[in-house]
Scaffold this motif. Sequence first.
Motif, PDB file in Angstrom:
ATOM      1  N   GLY A  17     -52.663  27.007   5.315  1.00 14.44           N
ATOM      2  CA  GLY A  17     -52.379  28.380   5.690  1.00 14.44           C
ATOM      3  C   GLY A  17     -52.395  29.313   4.493  1.00 14.44           C
ATOM      4  O   GLY A  17     -52.529  28.881   3.345  1.00 14.44           O
ATOM      5  N   ILE A  18     -52.253  30.611   4.768  1.00  9.56           N
ATOM      6  CA  ILE A  18     -52.233  31.578   3.668  1.00  9.56           C
ATOM      7  C   ILE A  18     -50.845  31.672   3.047  1.00  9.56           C
ATOM      8  O   ILE A  18     -50.664  32.355   2.046  1.00  9.56           O
ATOM      9  CB  ILE A  18     -52.692  32.968   4.143  1.00  9.56           C
ATOM     10  N   VAL A  19     -49.849  31.000   3.656  1.00  7.67           N
ATOM     11  CA  VAL A  19     -48.500  30.925   3.102  1.00  7.67           C
ATOM     12  C   VAL A  19     -48.024  29.485   3.229  1.00  7.67           C
ATOM     13  O   VAL A  19     -48.183  28.855   4.278  1.00  7.67           O
ATOM     14  CB  VAL A  19     -47.515  31.846   3.842  1.00  7.67           C
ATOM     15  N   ASP A  20     -47.454  28.933   2.167  1.00  8.96           N
ATOM     16  CA  ASP A  20     -46.810  27.621   2.204  1.00  8.96           C
ATOM     17  C   ASP A  20     -45.331  27.876   2.473  1.00  8.96           C
ATOM     18  O   ASP A  20     -44.568  28.204   1.554  1.00  8.96           O
ATOM     19  CB  ASP A  20     -47.023  26.890   0.878  1.00  8.96           C
ATOM     20  N   TRP A  21     -44.918  27.739   3.732  1.00 15.43           N
ATOM     21  CA  TRP A  21     -43.561  28.138   4.113  1.00 15.43           C
ATOM     22  C   TRP A  21     -42.499  27.204   3.544  1.00 15.43           C
ATOM     23  O   TRP A  21     -41.374  27.617   3.287  1.00 15.43           O
ATOM     24  CB  TRP A  21     -43.458  28.236   5.629  1.00 15.43           C
ATOM     25  N   GLY A  22     -42.849  25.938   3.338  1.00 11.91           N
ATOM     26  CA  GLY A  22     -41.912  25.039   2.678  1.00 11.91           C
ATOM     27  C   GLY A  22     -41.641  25.485   1.255  1.00 11.91           C
ATOM     28  O   GLY A  22     -40.493  25.470   0.774  1.00 11.91           O
ATOM     29  N   ILE A  81     -31.454  32.361   4.602  1.00 14.53           N
ATOM     30  CA  ILE A  81     -32.876  32.215   4.287  1.00 14.53           C
ATOM     31  C   ILE A  81     -33.518  31.208   5.236  1.00 14.53           C
ATOM     32  O   ILE A  81     -34.598  31.457   5.800  1.00 14.53           O
ATOM     33  CB  ILE A  81     -33.063  31.790   2.818  1.00 14.53           C
ATOM     34  N   ASP A  82     -32.874  30.065   5.437  1.00 23.47           N
ATOM     35  CA  ASP A  82     -33.422  29.055   6.347  1.00 23.47           C
ATOM     36  C   ASP A  82     -33.579  29.608   7.763  1.00 23.47           C
ATOM     37  O   ASP A  82     -34.580  29.350   8.438  1.00 23.47           O
ATOM     38  CB  ASP A  82     -32.524  27.822   6.374  1.00 23.47           C
ATOM     39  N   ALA A  83     -32.596  30.363   8.225  1.00 20.64           N
ATOM     40  CA  ALA A  83     -32.641  30.899   9.588  1.00 20.64           C
ATOM     41  C   ALA A  83     -33.775  31.887   9.760  1.00 20.64           C
ATOM     42  O   ALA A  83     -34.338  32.015  10.862  1.00 20.64           O
ATOM     43  CB  ALA A  83     -31.308  31.563   9.937  1.00 20.64           C
ATOM     44  N   ASN A  84     -34.149  32.596   8.698  1.00 19.46           N
ATOM     45  CA  ASN A  84     -35.175  33.630   8.804  1.00 19.46           C
ATOM     46  C   ASN A  84     -36.577  33.161   8.441  1.00 19.46           C
ATOM     47  O   ASN A  84     -37.549  33.855   8.757  1.00 19.46           O
ATOM     48  CB  ASN A  84     -34.777  34.834   7.953  1.00 19.46           C
ATOM     49  N   ILE A  85     -36.702  32.013   7.797  1.00 21.58           N
ATOM     50  CA  ILE A  85     -38.021  31.473   7.496  1.00 21.58           C
ATOM     51  C   ILE A  85     -38.827  31.321   8.787  1.00 21.58           C
ATOM     52  O   ILE A  85     -40.004  31.698   8.867  1.00 21.58           O
ATOM     53  CB  ILE A  85     -37.908  30.108   6.787  1.00 21.58           C
ATOM     54  N   GLU A  86     -38.207  30.771   9.834  1.00 23.83           N
ATOM     55  CA  GLU A  86     -38.927  30.535  11.085  1.00 23.83           C
ATOM     56  C   GLU A  86     -39.394  31.845  11.702  1.00 23.83           C
ATOM     57  O   GLU A  86     -40.498  31.924  12.265  1.00 23.83           O
ATOM     58  CB  GLU A  86     -38.037  29.774  12.065  1.00 23.83           C
ATOM     59  N   THR A  87     -38.556  32.888  11.606  1.00 22.86           N
ATOM     60  CA  THR A  87     -38.948  34.190  12.161  1.00 22.86           C
ATOM     61  C   THR A  87     -40.158  34.743  11.426  1.00 22.86           C
ATOM     62  O   THR A  87     -41.128  35.192  12.045  1.00 22.86           O
ATOM     63  CB  THR A  87     -37.781  35.182  12.071  1.00 22.86           C
ATOM     64  N   PHE A  88     -40.118  34.731  10.108  1.00 19.38           N
ATOM     65  CA  PHE A  88     -41.242  35.234   9.314  1.00 19.38           C
ATOM     66  C   PHE A  88     -42.513  34.430   9.603  1.00 19.38           C
ATOM     67  O   PHE A  88     -43.609  34.991   9.704  1.00 19.38           O
ATOM     68  CB  PHE A  88     -40.914  35.174   7.824  1.00 19.38           C
ATOM     69  N   GLU A  89     -42.361  33.129   9.750  1.00 19.13           N
ATOM     70  CA  GLU A  89     -43.526  32.284  10.018  1.00 19.13           C
ATOM     71  C   GLU A  89     -44.142  32.615  11.374  1.00 19.13           C
ATOM     72  O   GLU A  89     -45.372  32.671  11.516  1.00 19.13           O
ATOM     73  CB  GLU A  89     -43.126  30.808   9.961  1.00 19.13           C
ATOM     74  N   ARG A  90     -43.299  32.849  12.387  1.00 22.15           N
ATOM     75  CA  ARG A  90     -43.816  33.201  13.708  1.00 22.15           C
ATOM     76  C   ARG A  90     -44.561  34.533  13.674  1.00 22.15           C
ATOM     77  O   ARG A  90     -45.626  34.686  14.273  1.00 22.15           O
ATOM     78  CB  ARG A  90     -42.666  33.285  14.719  1.00 22.15           C
ATOM     79  N   VAL A  91     -44.013  35.509  12.963  1.00 25.86           N
ATOM     80  CA  VAL A  91     -44.635  36.826  12.906  1.00 25.86           C
ATOM     81  C   VAL A  91     -45.975  36.761  12.174  1.00 25.86           C
ATOM     82  O   VAL A  91     -46.944  37.433  12.552  1.00 25.86           O
ATOM     83  CB  VAL A  91     -43.691  37.831  12.213  1.00 25.86           C
ATOM     84  N   MET A  92     -46.045  35.943  11.137  1.00 28.80           N
ATOM     85  CA  MET A  92     -47.255  35.868  10.315  1.00 28.80           C
ATOM     86  C   MET A  92     -48.336  34.981  10.928  1.00 28.80           C
ATOM     87  O   MET A  92     -49.478  34.987  10.460  1.00 28.80           O
ATOM     88  CB  MET A  92     -46.906  35.331   8.927  1.00 28.80           C
ATOM     89  N   HIS A  93     -48.018  34.238  11.956  1.00 32.49           N
ATOM     90  CA  HIS A  93     -48.949  33.234  12.487  1.00 32.49           C
ATOM     91  C   HIS A  93     -50.319  33.802  12.854  1.00 32.49           C
ATOM     92  O   HIS A  93     -51.353  33.196  12.506  1.00 32.49           O
ATOM     93  CB  HIS A  93     -48.331  32.531  13.685  1.00 32.49           C
TER      94      HIS A  93
END
Length: 318
Positions: A17-22, A81-93
């Motif tokens: 992907g264009i972002v490595d969310w881990g 931060i952990d709680a919001n990582i998933e939100t940012f990932e969904r928006v950027m998908h």
Amino acid sequence: MNIYRSVRAVTNASGTGIVDWGAVAEAAKASTPPGELTLSDAERTGYKTDVQDARERLQTVGEVEFDLPDTIEIQNRHHWIDANIETFERVMHPIEEKGGGVFPGVARVANTGTMAFMLSFLGKNVLGQYDPLLLAEADDADHGLYFVHPNIRRVADSLDVDYPRFRRWIAFHEVSHAAEFGAAPWLSTYLEQRMEEGVEALSEGSLDRKAFRELDTAMTSVEGYAELLMDRAFDDDYEDLRRKLDARRRGGGPMAMLVRRLLGLGLKRRQYERGAEFFHAVADARGVATASKVWEHPDNLPTDDELDAPERWVRRVA
């Protein structure tokens, strides 16, 4: 806080992907002290009482029925931060699906660093959050209510204000958002659709002005109505808290001011102010119950023009 580990996580970003969310999560947390989360019995009781009192008062003042989220968490900065990582990932998908361009590895490192920096900055400053879990895959995904305890304590101390009163003020504000989404079951879907349309257009290299304009007016309504309920429901006048917090937001060094501008935090403040002016005008003229009609149907949301002419909205809706 380990800046070296943060930089290493970004530069070692990998994947397709264009972002490595881990790597985003690792880098953001490495550059952000988690903060103390040891709570006394009085503090735990205080949080619980604040939230329960806020629900009762807001239901009475707003004449709206709503339930509190099942997920109510007192967090440190890393939890947030952990709680919001998933939100940012969904928006950027949708954007990620388009790929990384000519130099995907370089783009991935740059994007990962940008996201990590943004989450780190927000994690150090967010006080509370009502999270509607937009774009969550599960149809029955519950909303969340978060309080970032180390930030609440730190800001109360830095502003020289009474900590329990400041904590209670934050609770009332975040529960007011629960009132809005509880009174308007359609609101999450409405915001999701506009967000998806806007992000999808960006992924295609265009700008869906209509989607972003509707998203902005909806969020202005969300923030403005919350301010109205806060003014009418909180235990006492809180102008001193608002004044000191606004001064803190405007302060800081040049870097902090630049980051706030880049993250659109000035725009969010404008949403508060513009929305509050609208709903106060409606409530002063026709009562809070009339202002609450905004949540009865998506068509009741004010248009961009009506936000600056509340009497037109009253004639149309009320």
